[in-house]
Design a protein around this motif. Structure first.
Motif, PDB file in Angstrom:
ATOM      1  N   UNK A  13       0.824  -1.204   0.000  1.00 36.01           N
ATOM      2  CA  UNK A  13       0.000   0.000   0.000  1.00 36.01           C
ATOM      3  C   UNK A  13       0.857   1.253   0.000  1.00 36.01           C
ATOM      4  N   UNK A  14       1.992   1.195   0.688  1.00 37.05           N
ATOM      5  CA  UNK A  14       2.881   2.353   0.744  1.00 37.05           C
ATOM      6  C   UNK A  14       3.341   2.726  -0.654  1.00 37.05           C
ATOM      7  N   UNK A  15       3.828   1.736  -1.406  1.00 33.22           N
ATOM      8  CA  UNK A  15       4.279   2.072  -2.758  1.00 33.22           C
ATOM      9  C   UNK A  15       3.099   2.380  -3.669  1.00 33.22           C
ATOM     10  N   UNK A  16       1.939   1.774  -3.399  1.00 30.21           N
ATOM     11  CA  UNK A  16       0.760   2.120  -4.169  1.00 30.21           C
ATOM     12  C   UNK A  16       0.392   3.586  -4.010  1.00 30.21           C
ATOM     13  N   UNK A  17       0.481   4.081  -2.782  1.00 37.38           N
ATOM     14  CA  UNK A  17       0.253   5.511  -2.543  1.00 37.38           C
ATOM     15  C   UNK A  17       1.240   6.349  -3.336  1.00 37.38           C
ATOM     16  N   UNK A  18       2.515   5.925  -3.312  1.00 35.99           N
ATOM     17  CA  UNK A  18       3.560   6.685  -4.007  1.00 35.99           C
ATOM     18  C   UNK A  18       3.308   6.693  -5.509  1.00 35.99           C
ATOM     19  N   UNK A  19       2.867   5.556  -6.065  1.00 34.06           N
ATOM     20  CA  UNK A  19       2.567   5.499  -7.494  1.00 34.06           C
ATOM     21  C   UNK A  19       1.501   6.533  -7.863  1.00 34.06           C
ATOM     22  N   UNK A  20       0.410   6.563  -7.075  1.00 35.09           N
ATOM     23  CA  UNK A  20      -0.668   7.511  -7.368  1.00 35.09           C
ATOM     24  C   UNK A  20      -0.207   8.950  -7.188  1.00 35.09           C
ATOM     25  N   UNK A  21       0.558   9.190  -6.116  1.00 37.83           N
ATOM     26  CA  UNK A  21       1.050  10.546  -5.861  1.00 37.83           C
ATOM     27  C   UNK A  21       1.942  11.020  -6.997  1.00 37.83           C
ATOM     28  N   UNK A  22       2.758  10.116  -7.517  1.00 40.22           N
ATOM     29  CA  UNK A  22       3.680  10.501  -8.580  1.00 40.22           C
ATOM     30  C   UNK A  22       2.988  10.663  -9.927  1.00 40.22           C
ATOM     31  N   UNK A  23       1.932   9.891 -10.162  1.00 39.03           N
ATOM     32  CA  UNK A  23       1.161  10.088 -11.385  1.00 39.03           C
ATOM     33  C   UNK A  23       0.533  11.477 -11.402  1.00 39.03           C
ATOM     34  N   UNK A  24       0.021  11.901 -10.260  1.00 37.79           N
ATOM     35  CA  UNK A  24      -0.592  13.222 -10.159  1.00 37.79           C
ATOM     36  C   UNK A  24       0.459  14.324 -10.238  1.00 37.79           C
ATOM     37  N   UNK A  25       1.551  14.117  -9.516  1.00 33.50           N
ATOM     38  CA  UNK A  25       2.532  15.195  -9.363  1.00 33.50           C
ATOM     39  C   UNK A  25       3.707  15.148 -10.306  1.00 33.50           C
ATOM     40  N   UNK A  26       3.780  14.139 -11.206  1.00 32.97           N
ATOM     41  CA  UNK A  26       4.979  13.965 -12.022  1.00 32.97           C
ATOM     42  C   UNK A  26       5.376  15.211 -12.828  1.00 32.97           C
ATOM     43  N   UNK A  27       4.442  15.946 -13.442  1.00 36.89           N
ATOM     44  CA  UNK A  27       4.882  17.147 -14.157  1.00 36.89           C
ATOM     45  C   UNK A  27       5.509  18.183 -13.213  1.00 36.89           C
ATOM     46  N   UNK A  28       4.949  18.324 -12.017  1.00 38.88           N
ATOM     47  CA  UNK A  28       5.501  19.266 -11.048  1.00 38.88           C
ATOM     48  C   UNK A  28       6.847  18.775 -10.508  1.00 38.88           C
ATOM     49  N   UNK A  37       6.811   8.071 -18.529  1.00 40.10           N
ATOM     50  CA  UNK A  37       7.927   7.608 -17.695  1.00 40.10           C
ATOM     51  C   UNK A  37       7.384   6.933 -16.430  1.00 40.10           C
ATOM     52  N   UNK A  38       6.323   7.492 -15.860  1.00 41.17           N
ATOM     53  CA  UNK A  38       5.716   6.872 -14.686  1.00 41.17           C
ATOM     54  C   UNK A  38       5.137   5.498 -15.040  1.00 41.17           C
TER      55      UNK A  38
END
Length: 249
Positions: free
Chosen positions: A87-102, A138-139
């Motif tokens: 779940x920890x890495x799952x959270x990170x995956x979603x966070x990075x999909x949202x924030x990857x351009x930033x 890339x994500x």
């Protein structure tokens, strides 16, 4: 023989927390943070019940052996660790999909702050919009690398006794994935392919694990996992600037 310096790697996350307080970097920390708070609030409510159901199901698979039943508390703990790491890495995956351009632009600004030199890319908001499709792809590449390996570890993690080893492997794998995840931002800014990045980090694996393991542990802590993402981007950029010469050899 493993190369790199584990203790030096440990210092990069702390440096990342210092860097996110810099005035020129704060905007690209705050925007994805607000988006992630909204998303994580919704997901936390759903996953709280799902986590309990998964633990109960996994424990129901245990055979009715007396010595295994006496270790009931240990298997609860181990299953919990394995699922929490997923779940920890799952959270990170979603966070990075949202924030990857930033985060790509945050890595660029951080590198400029550290080196005083511009990263060759399209600057500003227009450049950010132009690069968004590439960053999202890339994500997707990172997710494609992660999922089959995570599936194999998950299968090991639900097998009684074998999960003693699987929990340790999950921790090490998550540490490696966190290093790949975040060092990829400055690497992508320099047009380094994901395949090349994996080889470069493998050439300095101890430093990479020293950076990735505390990020993985912080990602398991509610609230802290929201703040650790931009700090990890900045820390990974410091890693890239300082470790890049050694990884390119």
């Amino acid at each position: 023989m493993l190369k790199g310096n584990f203790l030096r790697g440990l210092g990069y996350l702390g440096e990342g927390f210092r860097l996110i307080r810099q005035p020129g970097l704060r905007l690209f920390v705050i925007i994805p943070l607000v988006l992630n708070v909204i998303l994580f609030g919704l997901l936390f409510y759903y996953l709280a019940g799902l986590f309990s159901a998964m633990i109960a199901t996994a424990m129901g698979w245990l055979p009715d052996w007396a010595w295994l039943q006496s270790l009931d508390w240990l298997f609860w703990l181990l299953y919990g660790v394995v699922i929490l790491l997923m779940l920890a890495y799952g959270f990170v995956i979603l966070a990075n999909l949202i924030g990857s351009p930033f985060y790509g632009y945050l890595a660029e600004l951080t590198e400029k702050h550290l080196t005083g030199q511009e990263v060759v890319s399209d600057a500003g908001w227009m450049g950010l919009l132009k690069d968004t499709p590439r960053m999202l792809w890339r994500e997707v590449q990172k997710i494609a690398y992660y999922l089959p390996r995570a599936l194999g570890l998950f299968i090991l993690g639900i097998l009684p006794v074998v999960n003693l080893v699987a929990a340790v492997l999950w921790i090490l794998f998550n540490g490696w994935m966190m290093a790949l995840q975040y060092v990829d931002y400055p690497a992508d800014n320099h047009k380094v392919s994901f395949g090349r990045l994996r080889k470069d980090l493998a050439a300095s694996r101890l430093s990479a694990m020293g950076f990735g393991l505390p990020v993985a542990l912080a990602a398991m802590v509610p609230v802290l996992n929201l703040i650790v993402v931009p700090a990890a981007v900045c820390g990974a950029t410091a890693f890239w600037v300082r470790e890049n010469d050694s990884t390119q050899q």
